[in-house]
Write a protein that holds these residues in place. Structure first.
Motif, PDB file in Angstrom:
ATOM      1  N   GLY A  16     -44.103 -15.931  22.330  1.00 47.38           N
ATOM      2  CA  GLY A  16     -43.249 -17.086  22.568  1.00 47.38           C
ATOM      3  C   GLY A  16     -42.597 -17.580  21.294  1.00 47.38           C
ATOM      4  O   GLY A  16     -41.410 -17.935  21.278  1.00 47.38           O
ATOM      5  N   ARG A  17     -43.346 -17.589  20.217  1.00 41.90           N
ATOM      6  CA  ARG A  17     -42.827 -18.070  18.925  1.00 41.90           C
ATOM      7  C   ARG A  17     -41.684 -17.187  18.429  1.00 41.90           C
ATOM      8  O   ARG A  17     -40.696 -17.680  17.889  1.00 41.90           O
ATOM      9  CB  ARG A  17     -43.975 -18.099  17.909  1.00 41.90           C
ATOM     10  N   LYS A  18     -41.798 -15.878  18.617  1.00 36.25           N
ATOM     11  CA  LYS A  18     -40.722 -14.970  18.206  1.00 36.25           C
ATOM     12  C   LYS A  18     -39.440 -15.270  18.984  1.00 36.25           C
ATOM     13  O   LYS A  18     -38.353 -15.325  18.401  1.00 36.25           O
ATOM     14  CB  LYS A  18     -41.141 -13.514  18.421  1.00 36.25           C
ATOM     15  N   LEU A  19     -39.574 -15.472  20.280  1.00 29.37           N
ATOM     16  CA  LEU A  19     -38.403 -15.795  21.102  1.00 29.37           C
ATOM     17  C   LEU A  19     -37.829 -17.157  20.742  1.00 29.37           C
ATOM     18  O   LEU A  19     -36.610 -17.353  20.731  1.00 29.37           O
ATOM     19  CB  LEU A  19     -38.777 -15.737  22.585  1.00 29.37           C
ATOM     20  N   TYR A  20     -38.703 -18.109  20.437  1.00 26.84           N
ATOM     21  CA  TYR A  20     -38.290 -19.451  20.025  1.00 26.84           C
ATOM     22  C   TYR A  20     -37.406 -19.363  18.786  1.00 26.84           C
ATOM     23  O   TYR A  20     -36.347 -19.972  18.719  1.00 26.84           O
ATOM     24  CB  TYR A  20     -39.544 -20.286  19.758  1.00 26.84           C
ATOM     25  N   LYS A  21     -37.846 -18.574  17.800  1.00 28.80           N
ATOM     26  CA  LYS A  21     -37.080 -18.428  16.557  1.00 28.80           C
ATOM     27  C   LYS A  21     -35.722 -17.772  16.810  1.00 28.80           C
ATOM     28  O   LYS A  21     -34.785 -17.991  16.054  1.00 28.80           O
ATOM     29  CB  LYS A  21     -37.863 -17.604  15.538  1.00 28.80           C
ATOM     30  N   ASP A  42     -54.565 -25.845  24.658  1.00 26.49           N
ATOM     31  CA  ASP A  42     -53.955 -25.260  23.466  1.00 26.49           C
ATOM     32  C   ASP A  42     -52.789 -26.124  22.992  1.00 26.49           C
ATOM     33  O   ASP A  42     -51.707 -26.113  23.577  1.00 26.49           O
ATOM     34  CB  ASP A  42     -53.486 -23.828  23.751  1.00 26.49           C
ATOM     35  N   GLY A  43     -53.032 -26.866  21.940  1.00 24.40           N
ATOM     36  CA  GLY A  43     -52.048 -27.804  21.402  1.00 24.40           C
ATOM     37  C   GLY A  43     -50.755 -27.164  20.937  1.00 24.40           C
ATOM     38  O   GLY A  43     -49.668 -27.638  21.285  1.00 24.40           O
ATOM     39  N   PRO A  44     -50.817 -26.093  20.134  1.00 25.22           N
ATOM     40  CA  PRO A  44     -49.570 -25.481  19.670  1.00 25.22           C
ATOM     41  C   PRO A  44     -48.672 -25.002  20.813  1.00 25.22           C
ATOM     42  O   PRO A  44     -47.456 -25.204  20.774  1.00 25.22           O
ATOM     43  CB  PRO A  44     -50.052 -24.310  18.802  1.00 25.22           C
ATOM     44  N   SER A  45     -49.248 -24.405  21.828  1.00 28.40           N
ATOM     45  CA  SER A  45     -48.439 -23.951  22.964  1.00 28.40           C
ATOM     46  C   SER A  45     -47.801 -25.134  23.674  1.00 28.40           C
ATOM     47  O   SER A  45     -46.641 -25.065  24.097  1.00 28.40           O
ATOM     48  CB  SER A  45     -49.293 -23.148  23.953  1.00 28.40           C
ATOM     49  N   ARG A  46     -48.527 -26.227  23.780  1.00 32.71           N
ATOM     50  CA  ARG A  46     -47.984 -27.426  24.431  1.00 32.71           C
ATOM     51  C   ARG A  46     -46.806 -27.985  23.629  1.00 32.71           C
ATOM     52  O   ARG A  46     -45.758 -28.321  24.183  1.00 32.71           O
ATOM     53  CB  ARG A  46     -49.060 -28.487  24.584  1.00 32.71           C
ATOM     54  N   VAL A  47     -46.959 -28.045  22.309  1.00 34.86           N
ATOM     55  CA  VAL A  47     -45.893 -28.571  21.449  1.00 34.86           C
ATOM     56  C   VAL A  47     -44.638 -27.708  21.553  1.00 34.86           C
ATOM     57  O   VAL A  47     -43.528 -28.210  21.728  1.00 34.86           O
ATOM     58  CB  VAL A  47     -46.367 -28.661  19.982  1.00 34.86           C
ATOM     59  N   TYR A  48     -44.812 -26.403  21.457  1.00 31.52           N
ATOM     60  CA  TYR A  48     -43.653 -25.518  21.521  1.00 31.52           C
ATOM     61  C   TYR A  48     -43.014 -25.495  22.907  1.00 31.52           C
ATOM     62  O   TYR A  48     -41.795 -25.371  23.020  1.00 31.52           O
ATOM     63  CB  TYR A  48     -44.016 -24.109  21.050  1.00 31.52           C
ATOM     64  N   LEU A  49     -43.803 -25.638  23.948  1.00 33.23           N
ATOM     65  CA  LEU A  49     -43.247 -25.726  25.299  1.00 33.23           C
ATOM     66  C   LEU A  49     -42.355 -26.962  25.405  1.00 33.23           C
ATOM     67  O   LEU A  49     -41.230 -26.902  25.920  1.00 33.23           O
ATOM     68  CB  LEU A  49     -44.360 -25.771  26.349  1.00 33.23           C
ATOM     69  N   GLU A  50     -42.824 -28.090  24.886  1.00 35.48           N
ATOM     70  CA  GLU A  50     -42.033 -29.324  24.907  1.00 35.48           C
ATOM     71  C   GLU A  50     -40.740 -29.157  24.122  1.00 35.48           C
ATOM     72  O   GLU A  50     -39.680 -29.621  24.538  1.00 35.48           O
ATOM     73  CB  GLU A  50     -42.853 -30.484  24.349  1.00 35.48           C
ATOM     74  N   ARG A  51     -40.815 -28.463  22.981  1.00 29.97           N
ATOM     75  CA  ARG A  51     -39.615 -28.241  22.172  1.00 29.97           C
ATOM     76  C   ARG A  51     -38.632 -27.329  22.898  1.00 29.97           C
ATOM     77  O   ARG A  51     -37.424 -27.540  22.831  1.00 29.97           O
ATOM     78  CB  ARG A  51     -39.987 -27.647  20.815  1.00 29.97           C
ATOM     79  N   CYS A  52     -39.139 -26.328  23.592  1.00 23.37           N
ATOM     80  CA  CYS A  52     -38.266 -25.440  24.371  1.00 23.37           C
ATOM     81  C   CYS A  52     -37.524 -26.227  25.441  1.00 23.37           C
ATOM     82  O   CYS A  52     -36.317 -26.033  25.639  1.00 23.37           O
ATOM     83  CB  CYS A  52     -39.064 -24.313  25.015  1.00 23.37           C
ATOM     84  N   LEU A  53     -38.242 -27.103  26.120  1.00 24.77           N
ATOM     85  CA  LEU A  53     -37.615 -27.924  27.152  1.00 24.77           C
ATOM     86  C   LEU A  53     -36.518 -28.799  26.546  1.00 24.77           C
ATOM     87  O   LEU A  53     -35.437 -28.943  27.123  1.00 24.77           O
ATOM     88  CB  LEU A  53     -38.668 -28.781  27.865  1.00 24.77           C
ATOM     89  N   LEU A  54     -36.788 -29.357  25.390  1.00 17.79           N
ATOM     90  CA  LEU A  54     -35.809 -30.192  24.702  1.00 17.79           C
ATOM     91  C   LEU A  54     -34.588 -29.372  24.302  1.00 17.79           C
ATOM     92  O   LEU A  54     -33.447 -29.773  24.541  1.00 17.79           O
ATOM     93  CB  LEU A  54     -36.440 -30.832  23.461  1.00 17.79           C
ATOM     94  N   TYR A  55     -34.821 -28.202  23.721  1.00 18.67           N
ATOM     95  CA  TYR A  55     -33.714 -27.379  23.242  1.00 18.67           C
ATOM     96  C   TYR A  55     -32.919 -26.739  24.377  1.00 18.67           C
ATOM     97  O   TYR A  55     -31.760 -26.400  24.190  1.00 18.67           O
ATOM     98  CB  TYR A  55     -34.216 -26.306  22.285  1.00 18.67           C
ATOM     99  N   GLU A  56     -33.514 -26.573  25.547  1.00 18.20           N
ATOM    100  CA  GLU A  56     -32.741 -26.074  26.686  1.00 18.20           C
ATOM    101  C   GLU A  56     -31.662 -27.084  27.070  1.00 18.20           C
ATOM    102  O   GLU A  56     -30.547 -26.699  27.417  1.00 18.20           O
ATOM    103  CB  GLU A  56     -33.647 -25.802  27.887  1.00 18.20           C
ATOM    104  N   GLU A  62     -25.815 -23.327  15.926  1.00 18.10           N
ATOM    105  CA  GLU A  62     -25.881 -21.871  15.789  1.00 18.10           C
ATOM    106  C   GLU A  62     -26.580 -21.432  14.504  1.00 18.10           C
ATOM    107  O   GLU A  62     -27.213 -20.390  14.473  1.00 18.10           O
ATOM    108  CB  GLU A  62     -24.474 -21.270  15.843  1.00 18.10           C
ATOM    109  N   ASP A  63     -26.462 -22.221  13.445  1.00 17.57           N
ATOM    110  CA  ASP A  63     -27.079 -21.853  12.160  1.00 17.57           C
ATOM    111  C   ASP A  63     -28.493 -22.429  12.005  1.00 17.57           C
ATOM    112  O   ASP A  63     -29.018 -22.534  10.907  1.00 17.57           O
ATOM    113  CB  ASP A  63     -26.198 -22.304  10.997  1.00 17.57           C
ATOM    114  N   TRP A  64     -29.121 -22.766  13.106  1.00 22.14           N
ATOM    115  CA  TRP A  64     -30.471 -23.336  13.126  1.00 22.14           C
ATOM    116  C   TRP A  64     -31.454 -22.422  12.403  1.00 22.14           C
ATOM    117  O   TRP A  64     -31.449 -21.212  12.595  1.00 22.14           O
ATOM    118  CB  TRP A  64     -30.877 -23.535  14.581  1.00 22.14           C
ATOM    119  N   ASP A  65     -32.303 -22.999  11.583  1.00 24.37           N
ATOM    120  CA  ASP A  65     -33.265 -22.209  10.806  1.00 24.37           C
ATOM    121  C   ASP A  65     -34.677 -22.248  11.388  1.00 24.37           C
ATOM    122  O   ASP A  65     -35.625 -21.801  10.764  1.00 24.37           O
ATOM    123  CB  ASP A  65     -33.289 -22.672   9.357  1.00 24.37           C
TER     124      ASP A  65
END
Length: 73
Positions: A16-21, A42-56, A62-65
């Motif tokens: 998931g992290r690779k796809l997120y990046k 699992d806290g990290p998965s929960r945090v990244y899931l929330e960020r994915c929802l936000l970024y969707e 485009e130049d996001w790091d």
């Protein structure tokens, strides 16, 4: 020693992290969700899931790091 369950969570999170990046938030979200099915605490998965929802809904530029910028405390 890492349990089989924890290893599964780590593998799913890593994928998931690779796809997120790569800004593939919908696909990344699926892996974080699967990790949470294995370990709902699992806290990290929960945090990244929330960020994915936000970024969707609000994609980063485009130049996001890959850095998440908090907008509130």
């Amino acid at each position: 020693m890492i349990t089989e369950e924890k290893q599964r969570v780590l593998d799913l999170f890593s994928r998931g992290r690779k796809l997120y990046k790569l800004m593939e938030f919908s696909a990344a979200k699926d892996f974080f969700s699967q990790a949470l099915e294995v370990d709902p605490e699992d806290g990290p998965s929960r945090v990244y899931l929330e960020r994915c929802l936000l970024y969707e809904d609000n994609p980063p530029p485009e130049d996001w790091d890959g850095v998440f910028v908090m907008t509130s405390k």
